[in-house]
Design a protein around this motif. Structure first.
Motif, PDB file in Angstrom:
ATOM      1  N   THR A 103      -1.628   6.254 -13.250  1.00 28.38           N
ATOM      2  CA  THR A 103      -1.527   5.933 -11.630  1.00 28.38           C
ATOM      3  C   THR A 103      -0.890   4.638 -11.584  1.00 28.38           C
ATOM      4  O   THR A 103      -0.507   4.264 -12.780  1.00 28.38           O
ATOM      5  CB  THR A 103      -3.295   5.197 -11.558  1.00 28.38           C
ATOM      6  OG1 THR A 103      -3.690   4.662 -11.917  1.00 28.38           O
ATOM      7  CG2 THR A 103      -4.153   5.967 -11.747  1.00 28.38           C
ATOM      8  N   HIS A 104      -0.684   4.216 -10.014  1.00 28.77           N
ATOM      9  CA  HIS A 104       0.309   2.553 -10.402  1.00 28.77           C
ATOM     10  C   HIS A 104      -0.267   1.709 -11.483  1.00 28.77           C
ATOM     11  O   HIS A 104       0.576   0.907 -11.944  1.00 28.77           O
ATOM     12  CB  HIS A 104       0.412   2.759  -8.782  1.00 28.77           C
ATOM     13  CG  HIS A 104       0.850   1.277  -8.782  1.00 28.77           C
ATOM     14  ND1 HIS A 104       0.454   0.034  -8.581  1.00 28.77           N
ATOM     15  CD2 HIS A 104       2.535   1.539  -8.215  1.00 28.77           C
ATOM     16  CE1 HIS A 104       1.533  -0.456  -7.984  1.00 28.77           C
ATOM     17  NE2 HIS A 104       2.506  -0.577  -8.027  1.00 28.77           N
ATOM     18  N   ASP A 126       2.041   6.347  -7.518  1.00 31.73           N
ATOM     19  CA  ASP A 126       0.536   7.271  -7.728  1.00 31.73           C
ATOM     20  C   ASP A 126       0.877   8.805  -7.171  1.00 31.73           C
ATOM     21  O   ASP A 126       0.500   9.197  -8.455  1.00 31.73           O
ATOM     22  CB  ASP A 126      -0.478   6.895  -6.354  1.00 31.73           C
ATOM     23  CG  ASP A 126      -0.812   5.595  -7.166  1.00 31.73           C
ATOM     24  OD1 ASP A 126      -1.393   5.122  -8.394  1.00 31.73           O
ATOM     25  OD2 ASP A 126      -2.051   5.215  -6.381  1.00 31.73           O
ATOM     26  N   ARG A 127       1.496   9.023  -6.811  1.00 32.41           N
ATOM     27  CA  ARG A 127       1.687  10.847  -6.057  1.00 32.41           C
ATOM     28  C   ARG A 127       2.936  11.095  -7.585  1.00 32.41           C
ATOM     29  O   ARG A 127       3.086  12.296  -7.658  1.00 32.41           O
ATOM     30  CB  ARG A 127       2.514  11.386  -4.643  1.00 32.41           C
ATOM     31  CG  ARG A 127       1.002  10.403  -4.003  1.00 32.41           C
ATOM     32  CD  ARG A 127       1.807  11.108  -2.022  1.00 32.41           C
ATOM     33  NE  ARG A 127       0.401  10.723  -1.577  1.00 32.41           N
ATOM     34  CZ  ARG A 127       0.598  10.741   0.082  1.00 32.41           C
ATOM     35  NH1 ARG A 127       1.409  10.258   0.700  1.00 32.41           N
ATOM     36  NH2 ARG A 127      -0.499  10.512   0.283  1.00 32.41           N
ATOM     37  N   MET A 178       0.185  -1.162  -0.111  1.00 34.63           N
ATOM     38  CA  MET A 178      -0.023   0.321  -0.465  1.00 34.63           C
ATOM     39  C   MET A 178       0.759   1.326  -0.561  1.00 34.63           C
ATOM     40  O   MET A 178       0.744   1.922  -0.420  1.00 34.63           O
ATOM     41  CB  MET A 178      -1.335   0.632   1.243  1.00 34.63           C
ATOM     42  CG  MET A 178      -1.662  -0.951   0.816  1.00 34.63           C
ATOM     43  SD  MET A 178      -3.006  -0.929  -0.303  1.00 34.63           S
ATOM     44  CE  MET A 178      -2.502  -2.264  -1.163  1.00 34.63           C
ATOM     45  N   LYS A 179       1.504   1.550   1.012  1.00 34.02           N
ATOM     46  CA  LYS A 179       3.005   2.043   0.913  1.00 34.02           C
ATOM     47  C   LYS A 179       3.096   2.791  -0.861  1.00 34.02           C
ATOM     48  O   LYS A 179       3.473   3.648  -1.262  1.00 34.02           O
ATOM     49  CB  LYS A 179       4.016   2.233   1.887  1.00 34.02           C
ATOM     50  CG  LYS A 179       5.240   3.405   1.571  1.00 34.02           C
ATOM     51  CD  LYS A 179       5.768   3.097   2.754  1.00 34.02           C
ATOM     52  CE  LYS A 179       6.894   4.045   2.910  1.00 34.02           C
ATOM     53  NZ  LYS A 179       8.406   4.017   3.771  1.00 34.02           N
ATOM     54  N   TRP A 180       3.630   1.195  -1.317  1.00 36.33           N
ATOM     55  CA  TRP A 180       4.373   1.244  -2.646  1.00 36.33           C
ATOM     56  C   TRP A 180       3.407   1.908  -3.608  1.00 36.33           C
ATOM     57  O   TRP A 180       3.815   3.074  -4.301  1.00 36.33           O
ATOM     58  CB  TRP A 180       4.998   0.543  -2.870  1.00 36.33           C
ATOM     59  CG  TRP A 180       5.627   0.047  -4.404  1.00 36.33           C
ATOM     60  CD1 TRP A 180       5.258  -0.635  -5.387  1.00 36.33           C
ATOM     61  CD2 TRP A 180       6.606   1.160  -5.170  1.00 36.33           C
ATOM     62  NE1 TRP A 180       5.972  -0.173  -6.505  1.00 36.33           N
ATOM     63  CE2 TRP A 180       6.575   0.793  -6.249  1.00 36.33           C
ATOM     64  CE3 TRP A 180       7.321   1.452  -3.781  1.00 36.33           C
ATOM     65  CZ2 TRP A 180       8.105   1.156  -6.533  1.00 36.33           C
ATOM     66  CZ3 TRP A 180       8.955   2.221  -4.859  1.00 36.33           C
ATOM     67  CH2 TRP A 180       8.627   2.358  -6.556  1.00 36.33           C
ATOM     68  N   ARG A 181       2.054   1.398  -3.773  1.00 36.13           N
ATOM     69  CA  ARG A 181       0.697   1.870  -4.969  1.00 36.13           C
ATOM     70  C   ARG A 181       0.959   3.916  -4.543  1.00 36.13           C
ATOM     71  O   ARG A 181       0.701   4.327  -4.959  1.00 36.13           O
ATOM     72  CB  ARG A 181      -0.152   1.214  -4.397  1.00 36.13           C
ATOM     73  CG  ARG A 181      -1.452   1.778  -5.674  1.00 36.13           C
ATOM     74  CD  ARG A 181      -2.633   1.448  -4.684  1.00 36.13           C
ATOM     75  NE  ARG A 181      -2.935   1.500  -3.701  1.00 36.13           N
ATOM     76  CZ  ARG A 181      -3.691   2.725  -3.606  1.00 36.13           C
ATOM     77  NH1 ARG A 181      -4.099   3.552  -4.320  1.00 36.13           N
ATOM     78  NH2 ARG A 181      -3.640   2.703  -1.928  1.00 36.13           N
ATOM     79  N   VAL A 182       0.963   3.848  -3.424  1.00 41.81           N
ATOM     80  CA  VAL A 182       0.499   5.364  -2.640  1.00 41.81           C
ATOM     81  C   VAL A 182       1.474   6.077  -3.335  1.00 41.81           C
ATOM     82  O   VAL A 182       1.316   7.161  -3.795  1.00 41.81           O
ATOM     83  CB  VAL A 182       0.410   5.988  -1.135  1.00 41.81           C
ATOM     84  CG1 VAL A 182       0.133   7.279  -0.897  1.00 41.81           C
ATOM     85  CG2 VAL A 182      -1.230   5.049  -1.435  1.00 41.81           C
ATOM     86  N   ALA A 183       2.922   6.219  -2.831  1.00 42.34           N
ATOM     87  CA  ALA A 183       3.911   6.324  -3.026  1.00 42.34           C
ATOM     88  C   ALA A 183       4.121   6.761  -5.555  1.00 42.34           C
ATOM     89  O   ALA A 183       4.222   7.531  -5.835  1.00 42.34           O
ATOM     90  CB  ALA A 183       4.925   5.897  -2.857  1.00 42.34           C
TER      91      ALA A 183
END
Length: 158
Positions: A35-36, A26-27, A19-24
């Motif tokens: 998007t990721h 995406d940003r 989840m941390k990786w996906r959010v990073a």
């Protein structure tokens, strides 16, 4: 270890890291309009294209681990953005083949650079991308990914 991860199971930690990786991602990719999930499609198409492969949506889904219906949705949105070309397969009319457009190639090239920079940052605690700890981490992740995702017939008792 932080209070929120003290005593955490490996499954929880893998989930949190993903989840941390996906959010990073995406940003980091938002300025490029990706998007990721979209990145996983275009970056994979770029890699497969370099190997001379033009995959079907199903083949791309199998390669990425994404659901086929989700790949179809992502491919349509990327087609609308001018980054992916979708064409019917000449042999199997049910199959749709995917390829990056010139715009898709350009944006994906930039996105790959952004994500590689992010990888360098995220792997710094392990000594960076070329460290033995990172190599061991990659081996461990690869071993875990090779385990079939089977659900036990009955939950353990006890």
């Amino acid at each position: 270890m932080s209070d929120e991860t003290a005593g955490a199971t490996p499954g929880f930690l893998v989930w949190r890291l993903s989840m941390k990786w996906r959010v990073a991602v995406d940003r980091a990719l938002a300025p490029l309009g990706l998007t990721h999930a979209q990145y996983s499609v275009v970056a994979t198409l770029r890699g497969l294209d370099r190997s001379g492969i033009r995959p079907s949506q199903r083949e791309l889904a199998d390669h990425t681990g994404l659901e086929a219906l989700y790949v179809s949705k992502l491919a349509r949105s990327l087609e609308a953005a001018g980054m992916v070309e979708r064409t019917r397969d000449a042999v199997d009319s049910r199959a749709v083949r995917l390829a990056l457009t010139a715009r898709g190639q350009e944006v994906t090239g930039r996105a790959v650079g952004v994500v590689h920079g992010l990888i360098d940052t995220q792997l710094a605690p392990l000594g960076g991308t070329d460290s033995e700890r990172t190599a061991a981490f990659v081996r461990d992740l690869t071993a875990l990914l090779a385990v079939p995702a089977e659900v036990p017939a009955e939950p353990p008792t006890g």
